[in-house]
Design a protein around this motif. Structure first.
Motif, short mmCIF file in Angstrom:
data_model
loop_
_atom_site.label_atom_id
_atom_site.label_comp_id
_atom_site.label_asym_id
_atom_site.label_seq_id
_atom_site.Cartn_x
_atom_site.Cartn_y
_atom_site.Cartn_z
N PHE A 168 79.16 37.37 22.96
CA PHE A 168 79.96 37.34 24.06
C PHE A 168 79.27 37.47 25.33
O PHE A 168 79.33 36.83 26.32
N GLU A 169 78.15 38.36 25.45
CA GLU A 169 77.36 38.44 26.52
C GLU A 169 76.59 37.19 26.73
O GLU A 169 76.44 37.02 27.78
N GLU A 170 75.86 36.77 25.85
CA GLU A 170 75.19 35.77 26.15
C GLU A 170 75.97 34.20 26.58
O GLU A 170 75.62 33.79 27.49
N GLN A 171 77.16 34.16 25.88
CA GLN A 171 77.74 33.01 26.26
C GLN A 171 78.48 33.27 27.57
O GLN A 171 78.91 32.17 28.39
N LEU A 172 78.90 34.38 27.90
CA LEU A 172 79.61 34.55 28.95
C LEU A 172 78.41 34.65 30.49
O LEU A 172 78.76 34.73 31.53
N GLN A 173 77.36 35.17 29.95
CA GLN A 173 76.20 35.31 30.71
C GLN A 173 76.60 36.43 31.64
O GLN A 173 76.09 36.28 32.97
N ARG A 174 77.50 37.36 31.34
CA ARG A 174 77.77 38.50 31.87
C ARG A 174 77.68 39.74 31.11
O ARG A 174 78.12 39.81 29.99
N PRO A 175 77.49 40.97 31.66
CA PRO A 175 77.24 42.06 30.65
C PRO A 175 78.56 42.83 30.28
O PRO A 175 79.72 42.65 30.89
N TYR A 176 78.56 43.36 29.22
CA TYR A 176 79.60 44.14 28.72
C TYR A 176 80.23 45.21 29.92
O TYR A 176 79.23 45.53 30.41
N PRO A 177 81.31 45.32 30.27
CA PRO A 177 81.56 45.96 31.61
C PRO A 177 81.71 47.49 31.61
O PRO A 177 81.80 48.04 32.79
N PHE A 178 81.41 48.15 30.32
CA PHE A 178 81.71 49.49 30.36
C PHE A 178 80.47 50.32 29.92
O PHE A 178 79.36 49.62 29.34
N ARG A 179 80.52 51.62 29.90
CA ARG A 179 79.20 52.39 29.64
C ARG A 179 78.99 52.78 28.15
O ARG A 179 78.15 53.43 27.85
N LYS A 180 80.21 52.57 27.48
CA LYS A 180 79.98 52.85 25.97
C LYS A 180 80.90 51.97 25.28
O LYS A 180 81.85 51.32 25.93
N LEU A 181 80.89 52.15 24.07
CA LEU A 181 82.03 51.20 22.99
C LEU A 181 82.11 51.99 21.90
O LEU A 181 81.46 52.27 21.18
#
Length: 921
Positions: free
Chosen positions: A307-320
């Motif tokens: 998801f991060e690579e395809q969106l070219q955007r980081p996961y938006p939170f500090r933990k999962l």
């Protein structure tokens, strides 16, 4: 549906449908929910009572039934609660920073069944002046009026509320459950359940930050949306846990969970070019089940990376955090940074789950991870735009999974899901993808196949027709423009239109999103004597036999692609009620496939010779095209426009397919016809047909070890046993169920995999004698297997021995049966024709107890208990029951309308269905 995996693809895709936490937009629109009752606090002062009276008996009439009035917006919450799951209630304080556009003496907010002991406003612009206030819940849906003793000025105030509330015991709001002697508390906030444990502004468009502090039993785990930052001793065997401030998010994504959870710490997911810091990853499961989190946690890093690579955007939170909840009213909820699942969806005993469980696990996990962007970065301001998060997350799921598993068949699964929406969309009582929601009690009705699966089909159709290079970069611009804010459908249309320069693209979205129904394309081929050929296409709304749908000239803007014997697909944009398409190549086609690649969200019908010609090419069609053929053929049959013999040809061809999804496509229809149109005189012929079609298939699959073959074999075994009544198959499953449960033999835990639980247990309940039911109930109390617990409840509902009904009915309402499992058990009691009348009588006589037992957010669906009925007398009884009991099930009207229509359609199809059965002689 073909899957394309270009980087730009998910870039728009996933962002659009997340669920959660981001920036507040001061122009946000408001939302509301469905609730329970609440009385004014007994602790209020006499002046507070008087003020509540002064707000008048007209307060209920003034109260907003849906969205809250504009001009009041929360900016930040500071929540401090004492949560001990061993107790019956919780208490604490919340401070809310609120921006007010105009000076006022009151405001509207939300709270449901909350006992407010003190409330006051603090005005920073007036030297922190304290203004006393009164709190009064005025609507059962949880709408609250706050009256101030004097006007508060425009600007920012802080509302400080001290309160307590009971833990819900039926999977709503902040609820408690007990499993294996341990108590757990969890918050189910979506859609409008946060108001059950938090006085606030419970609408998706009203985002705010949260600072959360929980005082919990010493040694317990606490989970929320932010990372844990501190633990301190609170005395008396309690400790206080503090969490980092969240990004702005709506209330429906708020996570609170407390209990003696197992914690599974995983290595942090490494940083990458988009996310600069490693990401902490943890799993939580009830005590003793942490080891069963391994499979889902193993899959998470790769899925997140895609998801991060395809969106070219980081996961938006500090933990999962991945939480397996002991009980949960839905399959999963995308609570920001704390995704929470019903445990049977993700717990896996051993190294590898059964194929069906694995497929479901991957699908739900990808969907929920997608939500971390879809909806969390761009949030719909109100529930009528739910599709902008759920539809795009549903579309994003197979795209991501296909990157993970290129040969996993996820494109076919997506096509099956889109087609499934057409069944609901064929009803006059269906809803549009985007439809006004003006009442809190109707919000949950938007969580249906129209929002999820129809949106998936429409988005895929647009993407396939206009091309990834056109559509997906426009999605990226949309997400970029509205990130950390809110956006509705007009916002979406405008950005997509501006970025693509294609009014046809936006018109397609408008006509499919904002009007209900499935387009039917009637296709005829005309060839001249000199060899020129054209196809005439007429569009209208699909209408089955007996439907009250009017012939009102409904039209869509349809991206239409067809393929013929010449080979190459030819595409045209259909915007008129009738259009003619000149066929390229200048020769008359031997056959035409009116839905090339199976990517169009529509059905088609052909003249009989062209149906026959198309079926001759069936095996050469793409699998997604075959699925479209099967759906269109059954739809034509149920509209009275296809001969029974032609439909049987379709069924035979599908049964011989090499693709699981194609083989399975007719099974639901065949089960319906068996229930209602196969009488005793024709049962032998019908069962022989099913045995011929699927018995050899089962044998051919016996030695295959790939997951698709194993899954298909399990499903066909269940179908042959329960719908085909095949004695050999039933005996096989009966013996496996007896071995697995240890009935009369030593228990063999490997005798059944989870994909066969329900069908095998159902057969054993019906065929193994009276002792098996009591034995199964005992085994349920001994096995700690949530999948078995759910499947066995459904199987128990299918008893065929009248003497066992007392046991079944008592179990359904007992404390030994969970709320979700009780719903499935009761629904299944009405699936057995011979006992249907007696089970319906019991349901009518115990309706209040049934409603109290099942999950609150499911109560609106109680009319669907009657979905198997197919006669006028039963229809009248259903109508009478809900006329009498409607106050117990707010929001029931849509489910009742669809159930009534389904019964009428079933009766209208009787002659056609019987003709199909009789043709087997």
């Amino acid at each position: 549906m073909r899957i394309l995996t270009l980087p730009a693809l998910l870039a728009g895709l996933i962002l659009l449908s997340a669920c959660g936490s981001d920036n507040q937009d001061t122009s946000a629109k408001t939302a509301v929910d469905k609730p329970a009752a609440q009385a004014a606090s007994n602790a209020q002062t006499a002046s507070a009572d008087a003020a509540a009276q002064d707000s008048g008996p007209g307060a209920e009439q003034q109260a907003p039934a849906g969205k809250l009035p504009d001009g009041v917006r929360p900016a930040a919450y500071r929540l401090d609660l004492t949560l001990d799951p061993r107790e019956d209630s919780f208490h604490g304080q919340v401070e809310i920073d609120i921006a007010i556009d105009t000076a006022t003496d009151h405001l509207w907010m939300h709270g449901n069944n909350i006992d407010v002991t003190e409330i006051k406003a603090i005005v920073p612009t007036q030297n922190d002046k304290v203004v006393p206030a009164q709190y009064r819940q005025v609507l059962d849906s949880g709408v609250v009026r706050i009256d101030f003793d004097e006007q508060v000025p425009a600007g920012t105030i802080t509302l400080r509320i001290q309160y307590r509330a009971p833990f819900d015991k039926n999977l709503a709001g902040l609820f408690k459950v007990e499993e294996q002697g341990e108590a757990y508390a969890l918050a189910k906030s979506e859609s409008i359940q946060a108001r059950r444990f938090l006085p606030g502004f419970d609408e998706p468009g009203l985002k705010a930050t949260y600072d959360i502090s929980l005082t919990i039993p010493e040694g317990y785990q606490a989970i929320s949306n932010g990372p844990e930052t501190e633990r301190s001793d609170a005395g008396n065997g309690m400790e206080t846990v503090r969490f980092a401030q969240t990004r702005p998010m709506p209330t429906y994504l708020l996570s609170l969970a407390v209990g003696p959870f197992d914690v599974v710490e995983r290595p942090a997911i490494p940083a990458n070019q988009y996310r600069k810091e490693p990401l902490p990853l943890r799993g939580f499961a009830r005590k003793g089940r942490g080891k069963d989190m391994k499979y889902v946690l193993d899959k998470t890093p790769e899925m997140l990376r895609i998801f991060e690579e395809q969106l070219q955007r980081p996961y938006p939170f500090r933990k999962l955090d991945i939480i397996a909840a002991p009980q949960w009213p839905s399959g999963a909820t995308e609570l920001s940074a704390a995704i929470t699942y019903r445990e049977q969806r993700i717990l896996v005993e051993g190294d590898e789950p059964a194929p069906g469980l694995r497929l479901a696990l991957l699908g739900v996990h990808a969907h929920e991870i997608a939500h971390m962007w879809f909806g969390n970065l761009v949030t719909p301001p109100w529930w009528d735009d739910l599709w902008l998060k759920e539809g795009f997350a549903t579309w994003g799921t197979p795209l991501a999974l296909t990157i993970m598993e290129p040969d996993g068949g996820h494109d076919l699964n997506a096509a099956v899901r889109a087609i499934s929406a057409m069944k609901l969309d064929s009803l006059a009582s269906t809803r549009a993808i985007r439809e006004p929601i003006t009442d809190n009690n109707n919000i949950r009705n938007a969580y249906d196949a129209i929002t999820y699966a129809k949106s998936l089909g429409v988005i895929h159709m647009v993407d396939a027709y206009f091309g990834a290079d056109t559509f997906r970069p426009a999605l990226g611009r949309y997400v970029e423009q509205f990130a950390d804010g809110v956006a509705d459908s007009p916002d979406f249309y405008k950005v997509i239109g501006d970025e693509t320069g294609s009014p046809q693209l936006t018109e397609t979205f408008r006509t499919f999103v904002e009007q209900k129904g499935v387009p039917l394309l009637s296709v005829s081929v005309n060839c001249s004597t000199d060899g020129d050929a054209e196809v005439r296409v007429q569009q209208q709304r699909y209408k089955p036999l007996g439907s009250p749908i009017s012939d009102a000239g409904q039209q869509w803007s349809i991206p239409f692609c067809m393929r013929g014997s010449a080979g190459k697909a030819q595409c045209e944009f259909l915007s008129a009620s009738q259009q003619t398409v000149k066929l390229a190549g200048g020769t008359c086609p031997k056959w035409v496939m009116p839905n090339a690649n199976g990517s169009g969200y529509y059905r088609f019908n052909l003249e009989e010779p062209y149906w026959q010609a198309l079926l001759e090419e069936f095996d050469s069609l793409q699998p997604t095209e075959r699925l479209s053929v099967i759906d269109s053929a059954f739809a034509a049959f149920e509209a009275g426009a296809l001969k029974p013999a032609t439909l049987l040809d379709v069924v035979r061809l599908s049964a011989a397919s090499d693709k699981r999804q194609v083989v399975e496509a007719p099974l639901g229809y065949l089960a319906k016809y068996a229930d209602h149109y196969v009488d005793s005189a024709h049962a032998e012929h019908w069962q022989a047909l099913l045995k011929r079609l699927y018995g050899k298939k089962v044998q051919a699959l016996a030695d295959k070890r790939d997951s698709e073959s194993k899954l298909l074999r399990s499903r066909l075994l269940g179908f042959l046993a329960l719908e085909g009544k095949d004695p050999q198959t039933r005996k096989q499953l009966q013996q496996q169920a007896e071995a697995f449960t240890g009935f009369g033999v030593e228990r063999d835990p490997k005798a059944l995999d989870s994909d066969l639980y329900e069908s095998a247990l159902t057969v054993a309940v019906q065929d193994s004698g009276k002792g098996f039911l009591d034995h199964l109930i005992k085994v349920r109390s001994e096995l700690d297997d949530p999948l078995f617990d759910n499947a066995s409840a459904n199987a128990i509902g299918r008893v065929t021995d009248p003497s066992q009904l007392g046991t079944v009915h008592s179990l359904a309402l007992s404390d030994d049966m969970g709320a979700r499992e009780a719903f499935g058990l009761i629904q299944n009691t009405l699936a057995e024709p011979d006992l249907q009348a007696r089970n319906w009588e019991w349901l009518q006589n115990n309706f209040a107890a049934v409603v109290a037992k099942i999950p609150e957010q499911w109560r609106r669906n109680t009319p669907r208990f009657a979905a198997k009925f197919c006669d006028q007398q039963s229809l009248q009884q259903v109508q009478a029951l809900f006329a009498q009991q409607q106050n117990l099930v707010p929001g029931y009207q849509r489910a009742l309308a669809q159930t009534e229509e389904g019964i009428n359609l079933c009766m209208a199809l009787r002659e056609q269905g019987q003709a199909l059965v009789k043709s087997l002689k």
